[in-house]
Design a protein around this motif. Structure first.
Motif, mmCIF file in Angstrom:
data_model
loop_
_atom_site.group_PDB
_atom_site.id
_atom_site.type_symbol
_atom_site.label_atom_id
_atom_site.label_comp_id
_atom_site.label_asym_id
_atom_site.label_seq_id
_atom_site.Cartn_x
_atom_site.Cartn_y
_atom_site.Cartn_z
ATOM 1 N N ASN A 195 -14.989 19.255 -12.016
ATOM 2 C CA ASN A 195 -16.167 20.031 -11.614
ATOM 3 C C ASN A 195 -15.901 21.543 -11.622
ATOM 4 O O ASN A 195 -16.672 22.313 -11.084
ATOM 5 N N GLY A 196 -14.776 21.958 -12.267
ATOM 6 C CA GLY A 196 -14.534 23.368 -12.518
ATOM 7 C C GLY A 196 -13.797 24.164 -11.461
ATOM 8 O O GLY A 196 -13.660 25.374 -11.588
ATOM 9 N N HIS A 197 -13.285 23.524 -10.428
ATOM 10 C CA HIS A 197 -12.564 24.230 -9.369
ATOM 11 C C HIS A 197 -11.052 24.123 -9.562
ATOM 12 O O HIS A 197 -10.557 23.130 -10.084
ATOM 13 N N ARG A 198 -10.331 25.143 -9.094
ATOM 14 C CA ARG A 198 -8.872 25.114 -9.165
ATOM 15 C C ARG A 198 -8.341 24.124 -8.140
ATOM 16 O O ARG A 198 -8.687 24.160 -6.973
ATOM 17 N N ALA A 199 -7.475 23.231 -8.587
ATOM 18 C CA ALA A 199 -6.905 22.199 -7.725
ATOM 19 C C ALA A 199 -5.502 22.599 -7.275
ATOM 20 O O ALA A 199 -4.725 23.135 -8.062
ATOM 21 N N ALA A 200 -5.181 22.331 -6.009
ATOM 22 C CA ALA A 200 -3.855 22.621 -5.473
ATOM 23 C C ALA A 200 -3.042 21.347 -5.262
ATOM 24 O O ALA A 200 -1.853 21.305 -5.542
ATOM 25 N N TYR A 201 -3.700 20.294 -4.754
ATOM 26 C CA TYR A 201 -2.991 19.031 -4.529
ATOM 27 C C TYR A 201 -3.969 17.861 -4.515
ATOM 28 O O TYR A 201 -5.173 18.037 -4.426
ATOM 29 N N ILE A 202 -3.386 16.660 -4.607
ATOM 30 C CA ILE A 202 -4.161 15.424 -4.601
ATOM 31 C C ILE A 202 -3.616 14.522 -3.500
ATOM 32 O O ILE A 202 -2.396 14.352 -3.384
ATOM 33 N N GLN A 203 -4.496 13.934 -2.728
ATOM 34 C CA GLN A 203 -4.124 12.883 -1.780
ATOM 35 C C GLN A 203 -4.458 11.561 -2.448
ATOM 36 O O GLN A 203 -5.610 11.337 -2.833
ATOM 37 N N ILE A 204 -3.459 10.689 -2.604
ATOM 38 C CA ILE A 204 -3.633 9.432 -3.335
ATOM 39 C C ILE A 204 -3.336 8.252 -2.415
ATOM 40 O O ILE A 204 -2.320 8.246 -1.724
ATOM 41 N N ASP A 205 -4.220 7.254 -2.421
ATOM 42 C CA ASP A 205 -4.038 6.023 -1.658
ATOM 43 C C ASP A 205 -4.250 4.849 -2.601
ATOM 44 O O ASP A 205 -5.308 4.740 -3.228
ATOM 45 N N ILE A 206 -3.230 3.980 -2.707
ATOM 46 C CA ILE A 206 -3.241 2.882 -3.673
ATOM 47 C C ILE A 206 -2.920 1.554 -2.983
ATOM 48 O O ILE A 206 -2.014 1.481 -2.157
ATOM 49 N N GLN A 208 0.869 -1.168 0.000
ATOM 50 C CA GLN A 208 0.000 0.000 0.000
ATOM 51 C C GLN A 208 0.904 1.215 0.000
ATOM 52 O O GLN A 208 1.966 1.204 0.635
ATOM 53 N N PHE A 209 0.480 2.251 -0.733
ATOM 54 C CA PHE A 209 1.211 3.508 -0.625
ATOM 55 C C PHE A 209 0.254 4.678 -0.646
ATOM 56 O O PHE A 209 -0.850 4.604 -1.168
ATOM 57 N N SER A 210 0.703 5.737 -0.012
ATOM 58 C CA SER A 210 -0.102 6.934 0.164
ATOM 59 C C SER A 210 0.799 8.127 -0.061
ATOM 60 O O SER A 210 1.946 8.132 0.388
ATOM 61 N N LEU A 211 0.294 9.133 -0.768
ATOM 62 C CA LEU A 211 1.119 10.309 -1.016
ATOM 63 C C LEU A 211 0.265 11.543 -1.238
ATOM 64 O O LEU A 211 -0.908 11.457 -1.580
ATOM 65 N N ARG A 212 0.903 12.674 -1.022
ATOM 66 C CA ARG A 212 0.320 13.967 -1.357
ATOM 67 C C ARG A 212 1.101 14.495 -2.549
ATOM 68 O O ARG A 212 2.318 14.629 -2.508
ATOM 69 N N GLU A 213 0.377 14.808 -3.619
ATOM 70 C CA GLU A 213 0.974 15.285 -4.860
ATOM 71 C C GLU A 213 0.547 16.732 -5.074
ATOM 72 O O GLU A 213 -0.628 17.008 -5.283
ATOM 73 N N ASP A 214 1.506 17.660 -4.989
ATOM 74 C CA ASP A 214 1.228 19.093 -5.161
ATOM 75 C C ASP A 214 1.450 19.500 -6.612
ATOM 76 O O ASP A 214 2.481 19.161 -7.206
ATOM 77 N N PHE A 215 0.503 20.254 -7.165
ATOM 78 C CA PHE A 215 0.672 20.746 -8.533
ATOM 79 C C PHE A 215 1.749 21.814 -8.562
ATOM 80 O O PHE A 215 1.850 22.644 -7.648
#
Length: 123
Positions: free
Chosen positions: A74-85, A57-64
């Motif tokens: 859905n039209g909003h500005r994104a700053a980062y993604i939290q990903i869990d795999i 399992q891995f988890s990370l925060r990916e910042d643009f």
């Protein structure tokens, strides 16, 4: 129960598929359980854990990147993604699926989606 000797430590390149898009990435799994990832539009850091003989399992925060204006579906500005795999190692490939939760600049969740990944070890 046998102890796994498999480890993802090293550098891998792959793709992640989400919302009909395919993005390329490079991830480095470090022996201490940390990881780093880079894409054309982001960088991220996180952690990983072996969960079975050929799984992890891995988890990370990916910042643009600051020079990227990322707009969510859905039209909003994104700053980062939290990903869990949850992933499996099979025949030299690392494949997995999980969830990506997109956050805006104010930390508010603006979107969540499923993600599928496949990668191969580079080193």
């Amino acid at each position: 129960m046998p102890v796994s000797t498999w480890t993802p430590v090293g550098q891998w390149t792959g793709t992640v598929t989400h919302d009909g898009e395919v993005d390329e990435y490079t991830v480095t799994f470090v022996p201490d359980g940390s990881l780093s990832v880079t894409t054309k539009k982001s960088t991220g850091y996180g952690s990983w854990t072996v969960t079975g003989e050929d799984s992890l399992q891995f988890s990370l925060r990916e910042d643009f990147n600051l020079d990227v204006t990322q707009i969510s579906p859905n039209g909003h500005r994104a700053a980062y993604i939290q990903i869990d795999i949850d992933a499996r190692h099979d025949d030299g490939a690392l494949t997995g699926e999980g969830k990506a939760v997109v956050h805006g600049p104010d930390d508010v969740v603006i979107y969540a989606t499923g993600a599928q990944t496949e990668a191969r070890r580079v080193s």
